[in-house]
Write an enzyme that holds these catalytic residues in place. Structure first.
Site, PDB file in Angstrom:
ATOM      1  N   CYS A 161     -39.318  31.401 -20.782  1.00 21.75           N
ATOM      2  CA  CYS A 161     -40.377  31.903 -21.820  1.00 21.75           C
ATOM      3  C   CYS A 161     -40.906  33.211 -21.346  1.00 21.75           C
ATOM      4  O   CYS A 161     -41.617  33.737 -22.193  1.00 21.75           O
ATOM      5  CB  CYS A 161     -41.380  30.784 -22.203  1.00 21.75           C
ATOM      6  SG  CYS A 161     -40.451  29.147 -23.134  1.00 21.75           S
ATOM      7  N   SER A 162     -40.937  33.484 -20.094  1.00 25.29           N
ATOM      8  CA  SER A 162     -41.597  34.619 -19.588  1.00 25.29           C
ATOM      9  C   SER A 162     -40.663  35.909 -19.616  1.00 25.29           C
ATOM     10  O   SER A 162     -41.230  36.924 -19.274  1.00 25.29           O
ATOM     11  CB  SER A 162     -42.395  34.520 -18.150  1.00 25.29           C
ATOM     12  OG  SER A 162     -43.287  33.495 -17.946  1.00 25.29           O
TER      13      SER A 162
END
Length: 380
Positions: A161-162
């Site tokens: 997700c980063s």
């Protein structure tokens, strides 16, 4: 850790691809409910013997309470709502056809380039970052590079997700160093392909989308709205609390993994407890080290995973409950789109800020990982 100070770099355009498939919580609950009734009946003997646990029935109330998610867009609605399948139904494409991730990248890229006043020929770096890539190689980014007709170089990367902020820092560093003049960052998240739609704890979490961001030198940004990149910061800390074990070595393992290990899974409560203070501390130290007062930050575009997490992170950082416009939420419409989430929030909710206002784009997730990009509105 010292901050990466950046001057002369700007974000000049963003783009968003939204699939046509639209699924409400009610539709998901109905589908999984049918599947769970059948599963529990098929395994009645094992459940009564204590060998298996009965699968809990899904509910809209549980979804809203657990996440704040109300809806999502998906690549294939029919396959997901088919209670005998519960996963997307995607046509197998030939090697000479454009891949599905490259296809959605092109749609988001065109909007971002148009907004930036650029054409593909201006781009000399393409970075594709997302939580799951559909193949090991050739890189989806290089496929996009060829389809768009950009020059320079291209590569894929994954920090779950980063991936958005990690890819953005790479783009900023490339432009700052001179290895590129104009970089295109793409986040093609087909999360429905690696989510577990069979389990009540996970079936509602994700939606599909693709985002695009144009990064270039400020001296070249001479058209429309732009945002100066004042600093970037990344941090990681190993944790098994969010995991997906799908990979090319799976067929070679002597003891095959359980099917659910090859999809997204998490210890949600522990993630909440660990990540919220980590992100708030990260943002506070980034601002302190860069010399930007917290009071001057007008907007937080946070990763869109869970409404409770976003509220707590913003409250911890600000020392009060945030106003809705200070920390915009897109979970109610898009659900968790992994790395694309914070960029969707930026793309759709940056009106109302004046030239000179500060803001933060932040993503966080598996790893654990957290990344932040400090921005100042440069032009309208």
């Amino acid at each position: 850790m010292r901050s990466n100070m950046v001057t002369g770099i700007a974000i000049t355009g963003t783009g968003l691809y939204t699939p046509e498939g639209s699924i409400t919580n009610a539709e998901l609950v109905e589908s999984l409910g049918r599947a769970n009734v059948r599963w529990n009946a098929q395994h009645k003997a094992e459940i009564e013997a204590g060998e298996l646990e009965e699968r809990d029935m899904p509910s809209e109330r549980f979804i809203l309470k657990a996440s704040g998610i109300g809806h999502r867009y998906v690549i294939d609605k029919e396959g997901l709502l088919d209670d005998t399948r519960l996963r997307p139904r995607l046509r197998t494409r030939g090697e000479e056809e454009l891949s599905i991730q490259a296809e959605i990248c092109l749609e988001a890229a065109q909007e971002a380039l148009t907004q930036a006043g650029r054409t593909a020929s201006d781009v000399d770096a393409v970075i594709v970052g997302c939580s799951n890539l559909q193949r090991a190689y050739p890189a989806v980014a290089i496929e996009v590079q060829a389809a768009l007709g950009t020059g320079g170089f291209a590569y894929d990367m994954n920090v779950a997700c980063s991936s958005a902020t990690f890819a953005l820092q790479n783009a900023v560093d490339a432009v700052r160093s001179g290895s590129a003049r104009c970089a295109l960052v793409l986040n093609p998240e087909i999360t429905s392909g690696h989510n577990n739609f069979e389990l009540r704890e996970f079936h509602f979490i994700f939606g599909d989308a693709c985002t695009a961001v144009v990064v270039e030198r400020e001296e070249d940004a001479d058209q429309g709205e732009s945002w100066s990149v004042l600093g970037t910061r990344l941090a990681t800390q190993f944790s098994n609390n969010i995991r997906n074990d799908a990979g090319f070595l799976n067929p070679s393992e002597e003891t095959p993994r359980a099917p659910h290990e090859l999809l997204f899974r998490q210890n949600g409560r522990q993630v909440f407890s660990d990540v919220c203070p980590m992100v708030a501390d990260h943002l506070r130290s980034h601002l302190d080290d860069t010399g930007i007062p917290l009071e001057s930050v007008k907007r937080l575009w946070l990763h869109q995973a869970n409404l409770g997490m976003n509220k707590l992170i913003a409250k911890t950082l600000l020392g009060r409950d945030p106003e809705p416009e200070e920390a915009p939420v897109i979970l109610d419409e898009y659900a968790n789109t992994s790395s694309a989430g914070s960029v969707i929030a930026f793309h759709k909710h940056r009106n109302g800020l004046a030239v000179g206002d500060h803001a933060i784009l932040c993503s966080f997730g598996a790893g654990y990982s957290v990344g932040s990009v400090l921005l100042r509105k440069r032009t309208d």
